[in-house]
Each structure stands twice: as C-alpha cells, then as structure tokens.
Motif scaffolding. Sequence first.
Motif, PDB file in Angstrom:
ATOM      1  N   UNK A   1       0.837  -1.197   0.000  1.00 34.24           N
ATOM      2  CA  UNK A   1       0.000   0.000   0.000  1.00 34.24           C
ATOM      3  C   UNK A   1       0.863   1.235   0.000  1.00 34.24           C
ATOM      4  N   UNK A   2       0.362   2.291  -0.599  1.00 37.15           N
ATOM      5  CA  UNK A   2       1.042   3.573  -0.586  1.00 37.15           C
ATOM      6  C   UNK A   2       0.035   4.679  -0.336  1.00 37.15           C
ATOM      7  N   UNK A   3       0.524   5.798   0.171  1.00 39.02           N
ATOM      8  CA  UNK A   3      -0.365   6.924   0.468  1.00 39.02           C
ATOM      9  C   UNK A   3       0.375   8.223   0.183  1.00 39.02           C
ATOM     10  N   UNK A   4      -0.310   9.153  -0.459  1.00 35.01           N
ATOM     11  CA  UNK A   4       0.233  10.491  -0.666  1.00 35.01           C
ATOM     12  C   UNK A   4      -0.803  11.501  -0.222  1.00 35.01           C
ATOM     13  N   UNK A   5      -0.359  12.524   0.511  1.00 33.36           N
ATOM     14  CA  UNK A   5      -1.297  13.519   1.034  1.00 33.36           C
ATOM     15  C   UNK A   5      -0.820  14.918   0.656  1.00 33.36           C
ATOM     16  N   UNK A   6      -1.684  15.676  -0.024  1.00 29.64           N
ATOM     17  CA  UNK A   6      -1.349  17.043  -0.403  1.00 29.64           C
ATOM     18  C   UNK A   6      -1.878  17.996   0.659  1.00 29.64           C
ATOM     19  N   UNK A   7      -1.435  19.248   0.576  1.00 29.27           N
ATOM     20  CA  UNK A   7      -2.053  20.295   1.400  1.00 29.27           C
ATOM     21  C   UNK A   7      -3.438  20.562   0.820  1.00 29.27           C
ATOM     22  N   UNK A   8      -4.425  20.825   1.697  1.00 29.97           N
ATOM     23  CA  UNK A   8      -5.760  21.135   1.162  1.00 29.97           C
ATOM     24  C   UNK A   8      -5.654  22.299   0.193  1.00 29.97           C
ATOM     25  N   UNK A   9      -6.334  22.154  -0.943  1.00 28.72           N
ATOM     26  CA  UNK A   9      -6.327  23.247  -1.916  1.00 28.72           C
ATOM     27  C   UNK A   9      -5.183  23.171  -2.908  1.00 28.72           C
ATOM     28  N   UNK A  10      -4.153  22.382  -2.606  1.00 26.03           N
ATOM     29  CA  UNK A  10      -3.006  22.336  -3.519  1.00 26.03           C
ATOM     30  C   UNK A  10      -3.190  21.314  -4.620  1.00 26.03           C
ATOM     31  N   UNK A  11      -4.078  20.369  -4.401  1.00 23.12           N
ATOM     32  CA  UNK A  11      -4.301  19.335  -5.398  1.00 23.12           C
ATOM     33  C   UNK A  11      -5.478  19.754  -6.270  1.00 23.12           C
ATOM     34  N   UNK A  12      -5.184  20.152  -7.476  1.00 22.12           N
ATOM     35  CA  UNK A  12      -6.227  20.709  -8.324  1.00 22.12           C
ATOM     36  C   UNK A  12      -7.280  19.682  -8.715  1.00 22.12           C
ATOM     37  N   UNK A  13      -6.820  18.436  -8.850  1.00 23.17           N
ATOM     38  CA  UNK A  13      -7.747  17.419  -9.350  1.00 23.17           C
ATOM     39  C   UNK A  13      -8.771  17.014  -8.304  1.00 23.17           C
TER      40      UNK A  13
END
Lengths: 575, 575
Positions: free
Chosen positions: A408-420
């Motif tokens: 398993x893998x996980x990636x977490x962006x800052x809220x609002x930074x991930x446009x998709x």
Amino acid sequence: MAKTGSTAAETAETMAQRQREISVSEFFLKNRHLLGFDSPRRALLTAVKEAVDNALDACEEARILPEIAVDVAQTSPARFRVEVTDNGPGIVRAQIPKIFAKLLYGSKFHRLRMSRGQQGIGISAAGMYGQLTTGQSTRILSRTAKSKAAHSMEVQIDTRANKPVILRDEETGWAPAFPNPDKPADPPVPAGHGTSVSIEMEAAYVRGRLSVDEFLQQCAIVNPHLQLHYRVTLLAKEEKDQQPTSNNQQPTTNSQQPTAHGGGGGTWQTYRRAVKELPPPPGEIQPHPHGVELGVLMQMLKDTSSRTLRGALATDFSRVSDRTALEICTRAGLEPKANPTRIAHRESEALFKAIAETKLMRPPTDCLSPIGEAAIVAGLKKEIQADFYTAITRDPAVYRGNPFVIEAGLACSKPGENEEQAADDPVRVLRFANRVPLLYQAGACAVTKAVTGVNWKAYGLSQPKGALPVGPVVLMLHMASVWVPFTSESKDAIASYAEILREATFALQECGRRLSVFLSRRHREAEAMRKRDYIQLYIPHLALGLKGVLGLSDREEADVKRRLAKMLERTHLDL
Amino acid sequence: MAKTGSTAAETAETMAQRQREISVSEFFLKNRHLLGFDSPRRALLTAVKEAVDNALDACEEARILPEIAVDVAQTSPARFRVEVTDNGPGIVRAQIPKIFAKLLYGSKFHRLRMSRGQQGIGISAAGMYGQLTTGQSTRILSRTAKSKAAHSMEVQIDTRANKPVILRDEETGWAPAFPNPDKPADPPVPAGHGTSVSIEMEAAYVRGRLSVDEFLQQCAIVNPHLQLHYRVTLLAKEEKDQQPTSNNQQPTTNSQQPTAHGGGGGTWQTYRRAVKELPPPPGEIQPHPHGVELGVLMQMLKDTSSRTLRGALATDFSRVSDRTALEICTRAGLEPKANPTRIAHRESEALFKAIAETKLMRPPTDCLSPIGEAAIVAGLKKEIQADFYTAITRDPAVYRGNPFVIEAGLACSKPGENEEQAADDPVRVLRFANRVPLLYQAGACAVTKAVTGVNWKAYGLSQPKGALPVGPVVLMLHMASVWVPFTSESKDAIASYAEILREATFALQECGRRLSVFLSRRHREAEAMRKRDYIQLYIPHLALGLKGVLGLSDREEADVKRRLAKMLERTHLDL
C-alpha cells in the motif's frame, strides 16, 4: 408483428426437449460485459489491456526487456483498430489460432506462478468482440527469431464450437518496428522478433479517468522496465476535440513524462524505460496442502505420476518433505506405499484430515515479485504533488493455499493544492494486481472494501459512514499473487477473500498511522507558526516600551528586537 | 522442501508446449468466487438461491402454484446439507445428470424470456462446490407425475471434461412432502410430483444481513404466490446461539409473518402464500433487429430455416413484418429472394446498415411481468415501519435489443423511529432482478451506481459526495427483463449498461420528487405544530387578561379560552 412464443404450460417432457449445451463462447458472447466489453469506451480499454498484459508476460517469461507499441486508430466514427506490437519471443505458428481465437486456452491457468494473464480468455475475447461488432478477423503477425520466417494469420472464432477458423495463413515479410523517441525524424527501429496483434472493433476513445491513456500511464509507472510507445489517430473532424497534444494532458509532476514525437498519423508518445533490469523471474510453485480442498486433493491423487501415496505427497505439493509425507500417512492410518488412485476413491477424507492436522511450513513466497516500497513512493510522486508520501510492503500471506503480498502507498497534499481533487472529494484509490492497473469495477473490489472499512477518522481524515474517506489523498494498493481471484473474467476487481481483506486493512492502517503522525506534526507546526506570527507583532512595541523604560539607545532597541526574535525562534517549536 | 519451478528464460517453443485447453469446470473450480462460493457463509446462501430459483422457474413454466421447502441441516461443525424440494413438474430421468452435473447446460440460455435462471450454471456449480469441499455427490429425487415412477440419482461432475458421472440411478418410492402450518402436529403433506435436490457442502450459517433468512424473506415478499417452508437444524452445541426461535427475529411489521411449527429436527417456518394466482406467463420473444450486433446477425442468417433473406428477416426477428423485410432488402440493395447464408458471408454489413436505418416498432414488452406498484408498496410495508411509501413502475425500455422494466419503491420513517437504521446510516437499498433478491456485490451493481448518482440533496436527504444518501429510508429497485446482464456468474449485481442506469435514475428521481413533497409537508406541519404549541401557551394568559380588562365571569373566561383555541385550530394549517 410481434412473434411471441407459446406461453402454454410446460411439462417435464416439453422442457427436456429444450435442454441443451451452451458453448463457452456463446455464453461470453451474450455476456460480453463479463469480459469488459459492455460499452464502446470500456471495450477499447479492455482490448488494449489484454494485449499489453500478454505482451508483458511473454517478454518477461523470455527474459527480454519489454518494448511495446500501442497504436489506436479510428477507422470510422464508431470503429477503431487496435494494434499492439511487442519485442517478445513470438508465438509458434501452430499455437496462433488457438491463442487468439479460442476461449479458455492458454499456458498460465494450470500452474501457480505470478503473471498478468491467468485464464486464457482475454485476447480471444477481444477478438471475438471485434468480430461481433465489425465482422472483421483478428490479424496476427509473429516471428520467433530473426533467422526464422514471419507468420501472418487472420483468424475468427466459431462461437458455436469455441474453435478457431483460419482465414489466412502465410509466411510474410517482417514489418513491426518501434518509433525512436530520440530521433523522431528517423525511420522506426525494426523489432528482431515479437508479435503484433490487430483487432478492429466498435469502440469510443475518451480521455481522462478510465481511459486507455490512464491505463498506459499507470502501467508505465508500475513497470519501470517497460519502454512503451502510444499513439491515437482520430478521424479528421474529431482531431480537434480529442487528439492529445504533446504534454499538457500529463500530470505536472511526472518527471518521466512521455516524449511526443512525429511520424505518420497521430503523434507517438513514449514512456521511456526507467530501469534496465527485469523484475526477478517469479518462480512456479506446487499447491500447498493446507490450501487444497478435498475435491482437488482427490483429483491430484488420481492424476499423480507417483506410484505411492508417500511419493505423491512429497512430489506434487509444496512444503512436504519425504519425512513429512510419511508423517501424514501414519497420522491418517494409511500405508505409505498405497496406490494414490485407490486412496483417492476410498480414503481421501482421512488423508485430508491428517494433512490439516500436520504442521507445515507456510507456502514459499520467493515466487512473488512485489513492486517494493521505494518504487511505490516513486510512482505516487508521479501521480500527485503532495507533501507526504509513504508506502509499505507487507509480509507474504496465504489464501486458499495461494501466497500473496499486499502493498500500500499513500500520498497527502495540502488542502487546496491538489487541483484534481476538491477538499470534499473522496480520496483517489489506485488499484493494481500483479502490476496491472485496475480501472473499472472499483465498487466490487476488495481494495475499495478495505479502504472503506478502515476508520480513517482515527488518522485525521473525515469519512462519511460506510464510505471512502474524504480529502486530498491518493491511496495505492497492489496485490501480487500466484493466483489473483478476480470478481469477473474482465479482471477489474479483486474478490473479497477474508485473508486478502485482512492484509489490505493492515497495510492501510499502517499508512494511516504514519499519515496521522504527519498530520499531527503539520497541525502542530501550523499552530506554532500562528502563535509565533502573533507574538512577533508585539516585539517592536515591546522593544519600544523597554527603550522608554530603560532609556535605551536606538542601537540597543534594535539589539533587543533582534534578541527577542532569536529567543522566539529558539522556543517556538515548544510552544 | 520448496519445489519452485524453473525460472529459466522461455522461448516460443517451450511456451507452446505448455499451452492447453481449460475445461469450463476447471475454470470455475479455480474461480469459485465467480459463482458465489468464496466463503462458507455465502456458499450456503448461493446454494439455496440457485435451488429456489430453479424450483420457482419450473413451477411457473408448468403453471403450478409453487410450494417449496428449504431444509438446511448442519452435519458437522463446518458442514451443512441443503435440501430443496418443490412441487414442480419434475425432470425426466435422462436430463437429470446433465442439469445437475454439467456447467453451461440448460433450457433458458438460448431464448429470450423472463426467468430467474439464465445460464445453465447455478445448480451444477452448487453441486460442484459440495463435491469439492466434502467429496459428496449431489442427490436428486424427481417424479414427473403421480402415475409415474420416481427416480433417485446421485451424480458428480467430472471437472476435467465437464461431464456428469452417475453414481446411483434407481427407481424408488416417493417421499417428498411439505409440512402443514395449519396442523403442525399432522404428518407432512406429500407432494404429487416435483423435484428434491440435496447437496452437502462446507458452509456456515449466520443470521441477519446477507443470510439465507434474509434471502428467503425477501423472496417471499416479491413472490406472493409462493408457499415457502424453511427450517434450519443446527448441531446441539450451536443451537443456543443460532437457532431461530419462532417469531422474534422477524421484522415486527410483517403482517404475513412466517408461522413456526413443529416436526423433527428444527422448527419449520412457513411464509404463507398471499395470492392464489400465478403471475401472467412471460412470453418468449425473438431478437429485435436494432439490438442485434453484426456478428450475431451473420450467425442468425447462417442458422435460419428460411430459404430467402426476406423470409429470414420476417421470421427470425421481432417487429419485422413481411412488408418491412422487403423494405430492408430494398434499402440494402439486396435481392429479397437471396440465400441468407450467402448474404451472411458477403453482404451482411450492407444489410446491417439498412436495418439500422429502418424505422421499427420497439420490441414487444408484454413478455415482461413486473411486480407492480401496489405489490412493491406492500412489500416495503413488510420491510420497514415508515410514514411514507411510494413506488413507480416505469414504461419498458430496451438495452442491446432486450426489453426491460425498472421499478422503484421508497419508504421513509421518522428519524429515530427506525431501530435498524441510525440517522447517519446510509439508506438501505433492496435490489431485485426478475423477482430474485440480490444480496451480495452491492458495490458492483448498477442499482447502487444509480442511487449514488442521483442528487438526493435536492429531495431533502443529506448525501456525502459520491456516496449513498443518508437517512431512515429504504429504497427498492427491481429489473425485469428477458435477459438480465449480471456482473458475474453468481448473479448478484446488474451490469451498468447506460440504458439501465438511465431508467433506474429516472425511477429513483420520481420517488425522490414524491419524497421531497412529503418531507416539505411534514416539515411545514411540524413547523405549524411548533408555532401552535407556542401560541397555545399564551391562551390562558390572554384569557385571564381579557377577563380582567373586560370584567368577564369565570365561565366567560373559559369560553374565551375555548374560542381562542378553536380559532387557532382552524388557522394553524395556514401559519
């Protein structure tokens, strides 16, 4: 004129007259959605997927670094020709018709070995769908070595009998070649050997999620040893709307972006090979006795080439030494030299019970070739711009005697930074089985079930009851196994065996714990930063006050300000 | 000792040696989760379901009011024997082995007619699973008429060849009988004819959601013409935990509760027949030309018994009159008297195009037998105590030439009144296909996709993004069709064909609109009630004040109070 059949009451006799056999091709023709051909859009993806899976398997079995070209060309508004060419070992002439025009025929079903194909259905199904919707044959060109002749064939499937019909069979010249991304103006580089399959079918090309583009991109990510060329050629009037333009449809963080380059028709894009080594060859294993059902045990005893029970046990199963075989015989009260066939008929249940009671080593797991934590994180970095990445490869586990590994893998962006992904969107889940991206049927998949079942609130994500968690997070799950249990023949979703669900849950929970540590730290740091900014506002006023009270010079005031700021910096992490 | 196979590089020649055919039984044995046999719990449900589906189909085809007994008995901690007996037309002896021990054999695949079974897989699969896990045979007892001999057989399936093996074949006495719920002390009532099938298998019995209990209860609800007896007998030590006690596990609002009554072993429960008429017999139809793919058209032209193209078109298709057939031939530029076989090979594409361009009546829809709005509301009333019920039966629609009808129902309770569902639980969705309850694989089902896709916020329910709406609501969806496209052979979920999704969405939206009207009214009434309660508080004070100001007597004060209250009652609805 409606011709509605008789609705008179039936009897056992009238019903008997209508009973008949259903050929497996007829069955799947009527149920083509089971094979992934329920819509023109999905059909295109499924055909590409089956051909690419086969190409990759063949190359890896022959220990050839794979190079594959996927050429999708629109032939009329609702039709496409899919042509997939590889540099693999090729196929001997006699096997071509059955491999491409007979369902349930192949080399991978009767063994336990990690591979993408399993069932001997996929590519024949794609050909059958093409034949059904366009009447056209599947065309195959194959050469097993530079020194050998190339064979060109056209085959169709006789769906009543599930048998191939050969429409053309010739020795021909060799054309397959790959575009050269470094010198796009040069002519393509011929492949020395390999197979090219071409199918015309009713289809639709759409970009974005669930598209051929997405499949191939994910495929390149989890198969970094693959050199992949891809081209879509649309009819003139649709070019404007759909034709992928060189780079702008690729995720911005993909360091290994495909290179676009010229040539006739559409533009070739190449996902370049990132590593020059093949994954280690997965070994083939024997069934583990603890995963074998009574009925299968009986069949194996009947089929064995050993003349004694003890020999059959030691030879046909994994983790059964000669000594363990003897132990099992003794426990079952059976003669070690007994004829296995006789045991199958009379005493298999005693044997089955004795096996269950005998302690055995777990199945060998060196037969599996997981992607690995580093490669998963690298893959996620290509998928999503984030400020936290983690991955875990679990120890091997076993379901129904089949070893498997969950990663398993996980990636977490800052809220609002991930446009998709908006803040209230469910997390995105990428699913893989034996290095094949799974796009459709997410709702049916054990992976989705596991993600939904984890309590993500405990790890700092919000989660509606019974649903996926919400937030700018991408999750990735991979199952590697000698036999992946899919929920349908289209191989889009993994069946929810309890052991698989458990392993997936553990892997996700570990990712969740790490995420939770990260989120707490991020939260703490943001909080500290806020407090510090707040205090910093007061430093000049404080310095000015001290200056007045203590009668400091301007230079001393500046010094006080500097020292107060320094003190703040030293301490802010403990705030 | 790990016996890991060779991992040497393969060549086209070594790979060719391993290619072989896979029998359909081998395929499903290894993929038994496709058939619904992935866990012991689901296995029990699937076996019961397949047997009951067959029994109901047989009775209805023979126009016999169905009576079915389902007897589930634990034989060892992990094993159960499932015996299902019906009063249907029975099965002629020669057909028994193939029907019960050969996959892909049956009478329902090669026709377009609404029935529960379709594939010729289900009951043989259940037997194969029993054989796999216990080594036991499937036992069948059948009699086609009182005057005929009864046949008793034991069969197994030769999975290598997908052929039945007959282990016993005798004429015997006739035992099958049904318990009498009215006179439980009396001996059971013998069935005149019918079939009884008995399979021993590895299984687990669990109550509640996804259980045999739930399946049979829902089955009785959507088949009100069915008299259904059900018994579970557990081994002594498990009795306490699991044995259903007469009534308390039944939903409290079920006016048609099963009656519990005595007998040997466990306690029989009977879901009594609610109506004495069979549903109208569904007619069999011909394929509609607009739903036929090019490949199927070619096959039909090859297979036709007509000697001319015009004749084939008019005879083998629905909605093609002799005149329309001529029109199609003319449009395609084909000779109406041409040999259909020749057309199949050469000019099928022109014919296909001409058919697509010819206006035709939609497929006949009198072949479908939906449940009906009244029956759906009645069914929901048994499932859930609510203060709002609604149902809608849509007009027939068509996917891939197959007519189908979508029906939807909705029940909404007051928040807090539905014990089974908390306020933040997702709504409960009941799914049915051709009157069969679908329990597993909800995530894969077009029904779930449709429910998730509707914007329920517009109708007054809260709904997390991309998830089921939330609230004390039960939704019911039924698809009736001459061919239900399932997502796997276990027939648990409906495939997401666009036309099916669209119809389901429309049906749900109509229910939603009605719900929204109801919820607005309930909200308005609650609001009015609140205001009224509020004003009512002041009436005594107002009356007392008036009494003081106007010098009223006590009697006059009471009169003022009464009249104020009356005025309030008259007007509160307009508040």
